[in-house]
Design a protein around this motif. Sequence first.
Motif, PDB file in Angstrom:
ATOM      1  N   THR A   9      23.431  76.218 -44.151  1.00  0.00           N
ATOM      2  CA  THR A   9      22.706  75.815 -45.366  1.00  0.00           C
ATOM      3  C   THR A   9      23.633  75.880 -46.575  1.00  0.00           C
ATOM      4  OG1 THR A   9      20.715  76.730 -44.390  1.00  0.00           O
ATOM      5  CG2 THR A   9      20.638  76.266 -46.732  1.00  0.00           C
ATOM      6  N   GLY A  17      29.773  86.675 -42.251  1.00  0.00           N
ATOM      7  CA  GLY A  17      28.695  86.525 -41.262  1.00  0.00           C
ATOM      8  C   GLY A  17      28.599  85.088 -40.774  1.00  0.00           C
ATOM      9  N   ASN A  18      28.682  84.129 -41.695  1.00  0.00           N
ATOM     10  CA  ASN A  18      28.663  82.711 -41.305  1.00  0.00           C
ATOM     11  C   ASN A  18      29.861  82.403 -40.408  1.00  0.00           C
ATOM     12  OD1 ASN A  18      27.881  81.919 -44.718  1.00  0.00           O
ATOM     13  ND2 ASN A  18      26.431  82.182 -43.051  1.00  0.00           N
ATOM     14  N   TYR A 135      10.309  74.432 -42.909  1.00  0.00           N
ATOM     15  CA  TYR A 135      11.713  74.695 -42.579  1.00  0.00           C
ATOM     16  C   TYR A 135      12.012  74.565 -41.080  1.00  0.00           C
ATOM     17  CZ  TYR A 135      16.151  77.337 -43.034  1.00  0.00           C
ATOM     18  OH  TYR A 135      17.461  77.725 -43.019  1.00  0.00           O
ATOM     19  N   MET A 139      14.597  71.855 -39.059  1.00  0.00           N
ATOM     20  CA  MET A 139      15.693  72.370 -38.221  1.00  0.00           C
ATOM     21  C   MET A 139      15.565  71.853 -36.781  1.00  0.00           C
ATOM     22  SD  MET A 139      17.261  76.135 -38.044  1.00  0.00           S
ATOM     23  CE  MET A 139      18.038  76.798 -36.577  1.00  0.00           C
ATOM     24  N   ASP A 142      17.019  68.435 -36.732  1.00  0.00           N
ATOM     25  CA  ASP A 142      18.490  68.479 -36.719  1.00  0.00           C
ATOM     26  C   ASP A 142      19.021  68.541 -35.290  1.00  0.00           C
ATOM     27  OD1 ASP A 142      18.682  68.758 -39.501  1.00  0.00           O
ATOM     28  OD2 ASP A 142      18.643  70.949 -39.406  1.00  0.00           O
ATOM     29  N   VAL A 153      24.668  80.296 -33.091  1.00  0.00           N
ATOM     30  CA  VAL A 153      24.109  80.833 -34.342  1.00  0.00           C
ATOM     31  C   VAL A 153      24.113  82.360 -34.276  1.00  0.00           C
ATOM     32  CG1 VAL A 153      22.526  78.949 -35.010  1.00  0.00           C
ATOM     33  CG2 VAL A 153      21.797  80.617 -33.298  1.00  0.00           C
ATOM     34  N   GLY A 154      23.824  82.989 -35.405  1.00  0.00           N
ATOM     35  CA  GLY A 154      23.590  84.429 -35.439  1.00  0.00           C
ATOM     36  C   GLY A 154      22.161  84.726 -34.991  1.00  0.00           C
ATOM     37  N   ASP A 156      19.640  85.908 -36.445  1.00  0.00           N
ATOM     38  CA  ASP A 156      18.532  85.587 -37.356  1.00  0.00           C
ATOM     39  C   ASP A 156      17.949  84.185 -37.101  1.00  0.00           C
ATOM     40  OD1 ASP A 156      20.844  84.315 -38.203  1.00  0.00           O
ATOM     41  OD2 ASP A 156      20.430  84.552 -40.333  1.00  0.00           O
ATOM     42  N   GLN A 157      18.633  83.373 -36.308  1.00  0.00           N
ATOM     43  CA  GLN A 157      18.142  82.004 -36.084  1.00  0.00           C
ATOM     44  C   GLN A 157      17.404  81.841 -34.744  1.00  0.00           C
ATOM     45  OE1 GLN A 157      18.311  79.583 -38.460  1.00  0.00           O
ATOM     46  NE2 GLN A 157      19.187  81.189 -39.731  1.00  0.00           N
ATOM     47  N   VAL A 191      28.785  89.996 -32.589  1.00  0.00           N
ATOM     48  CA  VAL A 191      28.683  89.620 -34.000  1.00  0.00           C
ATOM     49  C   VAL A 191      27.328  89.020 -34.327  1.00  0.00           C
ATOM     50  CG1 VAL A 191      31.141  89.238 -34.287  1.00  0.00           C
ATOM     51  CG2 VAL A 191      29.729  87.361 -33.518  1.00  0.00           C
ATOM     52  N   LEU A 194      26.101  90.523 -38.167  1.00  0.00           N
ATOM     53  CA  LEU A 194      27.199  91.200 -38.846  1.00  0.00           C
ATOM     54  C   LEU A 194      26.627  91.927 -40.061  1.00  0.00           C
ATOM     55  CD1 LEU A 194      30.222  91.018 -38.002  1.00  0.00           C
ATOM     56  CD2 LEU A 194      30.554  89.608 -40.021  1.00  0.00           C
ATOM     57  N   MET A 202      24.401  91.018 -43.246  1.00  0.00           N
ATOM     58  CA  MET A 202      25.117  90.323 -44.321  1.00  0.00           C
ATOM     59  C   MET A 202      24.375  89.035 -44.632  1.00  0.00           C
ATOM     60  SD  MET A 202      29.107  89.090 -44.645  1.00  0.00           S
ATOM     61  CE  MET A 202      29.791  90.704 -44.353  1.00  0.00           C
TER      62      MET A 202
HETATM   63  P1  TYM Z   1      22.547  79.988 -42.661  1.00  0.00           P
HETATM   64  O1  TYM Z   1      23.134  78.996 -43.584  1.00  0.00           O
HETATM   65  O2  TYM Z   1      21.709  81.077 -43.238  1.00  0.00           O
HETATM   66  O3  TYM Z   1      23.705  80.663 -41.825  1.00  0.00           O
HETATM   67  C1  TYM Z   1      24.658  79.872 -41.120  1.00  0.00           C
HETATM   68  C2  TYM Z   1      24.999  80.545 -39.810  1.00  0.00           C
HETATM   69  O4  TYM Z   1      25.560  81.833 -40.053  1.00  0.00           O
HETATM   70  C3  TYM Z   1      24.871  82.785 -39.263  1.00  0.00           C
HETATM   71  N1  TYM Z   1      24.824  84.069 -39.971  1.00  0.00           N
HETATM   72  C4  TYM Z   1      25.166  85.242 -39.415  1.00  0.00           C
HETATM   73  N2  TYM Z   1      25.618  85.557 -38.192  1.00  0.00           N
HETATM   74  C5  TYM Z   1      25.894  86.850 -37.948  1.00  0.00           C
HETATM   75  N3  TYM Z   1      25.725  87.843 -38.861  1.00  0.00           N
HETATM   76  C6  TYM Z   1      25.266  87.570 -40.110  1.00  0.00           C
HETATM   77  N4  TYM Z   1      25.111  88.535 -41.003  1.00  0.00           N
HETATM   78  C7  TYM Z   1      24.962  86.207 -40.434  1.00  0.00           C
HETATM   79  N5  TYM Z   1      24.490  85.584 -41.544  1.00  0.00           N
HETATM   80  C8  TYM Z   1      24.415  84.277 -41.245  1.00  0.00           C
HETATM   81  C9  TYM Z   1      23.466  82.235 -39.095  1.00  0.00           C
HETATM   82  O5  TYM Z   1      22.797  82.812 -37.999  1.00  0.00           O
HETATM   83  C10 TYM Z   1      23.760  80.772 -38.903  1.00  0.00           C
HETATM   84  O6  TYM Z   1      24.121  80.519 -37.555  1.00  0.00           O
HETATM   85  N6  TYM Z   1      18.746  77.454 -40.669  1.00  0.00           N
HETATM   86  C11 TYM Z   1      20.176  77.651 -40.624  1.00  0.00           C
HETATM   87  C12 TYM Z   1      20.962  76.365 -40.839  1.00  0.00           C
HETATM   88  C13 TYM Z   1      20.568  75.262 -39.925  1.00  0.00           C
HETATM   89  C14 TYM Z   1      20.866  75.135 -38.550  1.00  0.00           C
HETATM   90  C15 TYM Z   1      20.271  73.903 -38.117  1.00  0.00           C
HETATM   91  C16 TYM Z   1      21.571  75.933 -37.643  1.00  0.00           C
HETATM   92  C17 TYM Z   1      19.838  74.165 -40.288  1.00  0.00           C
HETATM   93  N7  TYM Z   1      19.651  73.342 -39.201  1.00  0.00           N
HETATM   94  C18 TYM Z   1      20.387  73.462 -36.803  1.00  0.00           C
HETATM   95  C19 TYM Z   1      21.683  75.469 -36.316  1.00  0.00           C
HETATM   96  C20 TYM Z   1      21.079  74.251 -35.907  1.00  0.00           C
HETATM   97  C21 TYM Z   1      20.582  78.623 -41.711  1.00  0.00           C
HETATM   98  O7  TYM Z   1      19.957  78.715 -42.731  1.00  0.00           O
HETATM   99  O8  TYM Z   1      21.750  79.266 -41.498  1.00  0.00           O
END
Ligand code: TYM
Length: 335
Positions: A9, A17-18, A135, A139, A142, A153-154, A156-157, A191, A194, A202
């Motif tokens: 995003t 983290g990203n 939301y 997604m 996508d 992904v992390g 949280d997804q 990870v 993170l 994070m």
């Molecule tokens: P977003 O933008 O919040 O984060 C992008 C990616 O980074 C990962 N992430 C983490 N991983 C480990 N530890 C952390 N602390 C941490 N913080 C963020 C997230 O898990 C993510 O993989 N909804 C999504 C964006 C999105 C998307 C999609 C992802 C939109 N359409 C289709 C995959 C497929 C988001 O807001 O991620």
Amino acid sequence: RTRVLTGITTTGTPHLGNYAGAIRPAIAASRREDVDAFFFMADYHALIKSDDPARVARSRLEIAASWLACGLDPERVTFYRQSDIPEIPELTWLLTCVTAKGLLNRAHAYKAAVDRNVETGEDPDAGVTAGLYMYPVLMAADILAFDAHKVPVGRDQIQHLEMARDIAQRFNHIYGEDFFVLPEVQIEEQVATLPGLDGRKMSKSYDNTIPLFAGGARALREAVMRIVTDSRLPGEPKDPESSSLYTLYRAFASDTDAAAFRSALESGLSWGEAKQALFDLLEGQIAPMRERYDALIAQPAHIEAILQDGARKARAIATPKMARLRDAVGLGSHV
Ligand code: TYM
């Protein structure tokens, strides 16, 4: 062949983290011979969180430059902006019409917003937009538009991925054919979440992030020095498992180096020394990428050309897919 897809995003500047949760595993996957990779800037998602045009625009550029600086090869990867693919919002509507409202009621981000309102005695839906509510459907579009098999992904997804599968299954069931691949989440356990400066996940929303590139080596060092530690003194044994410093170290070090760091903490390494070691480890990996990032961010026209090319490649897949789906639901032409 396996299709791997992920997005970030565009509401801020990328953080560790990203990088560790999504960018690094995604780029590693994209280098495999049997993989077709799709990586994108989720800029429609950004509008749910931000109504500041300058911030969204800047973040789109920073995140694109970050992907490229981290090693994304635009020849191999289909690399694009979500908002350049009109089939995504079009598909979102078809999916919206088969998605149970009850499913969206359970989405964490929406529920958290409602819970906060209830706690503070506000109207439950105060400040909650339909965008936030929708939301997970955006997604899902996508992912499903490209029939992705794996989504790095992390943690949280995970719920969003489960919802994308539910929605795909529902559509396949209603229209009686396997129109969509059911996507699978790909998570690196080390990870998956993170921690940030304060030990919580994070996250941009907690304001506890360590920036990947922004602010250079100096900002990286300052952030590392601000990681919260307990009050144990130099010489006193530290507990690696309860320390975000160690979790961060382990996410970037080889197994052997992580084990050595762990024993050093257990035998009384000071927090100051531990932070210096973490900074050195991170800076060693980030510095060469940061150099590329600084060069790229100064060439927005170059990035724009790459993204336009990516949008063409992405639409070559999404346009025929969408035509088939329009037919399936009864929106095809009369002849
Ligand atoms: P977003 O933008 O919040 O984060 C992008 C990616 O980074 C990962 N992430 C983490 N991983 C480990 N530890 C952390 N602390 C941490 N913080 C963020 C997230 O898990 C993510 O993989 N909804 C999504 C964006 C999105 C998307 C999609 C992802 C939109 N359409 C289709 C995959 C497929 C988001 O807001 O991620």
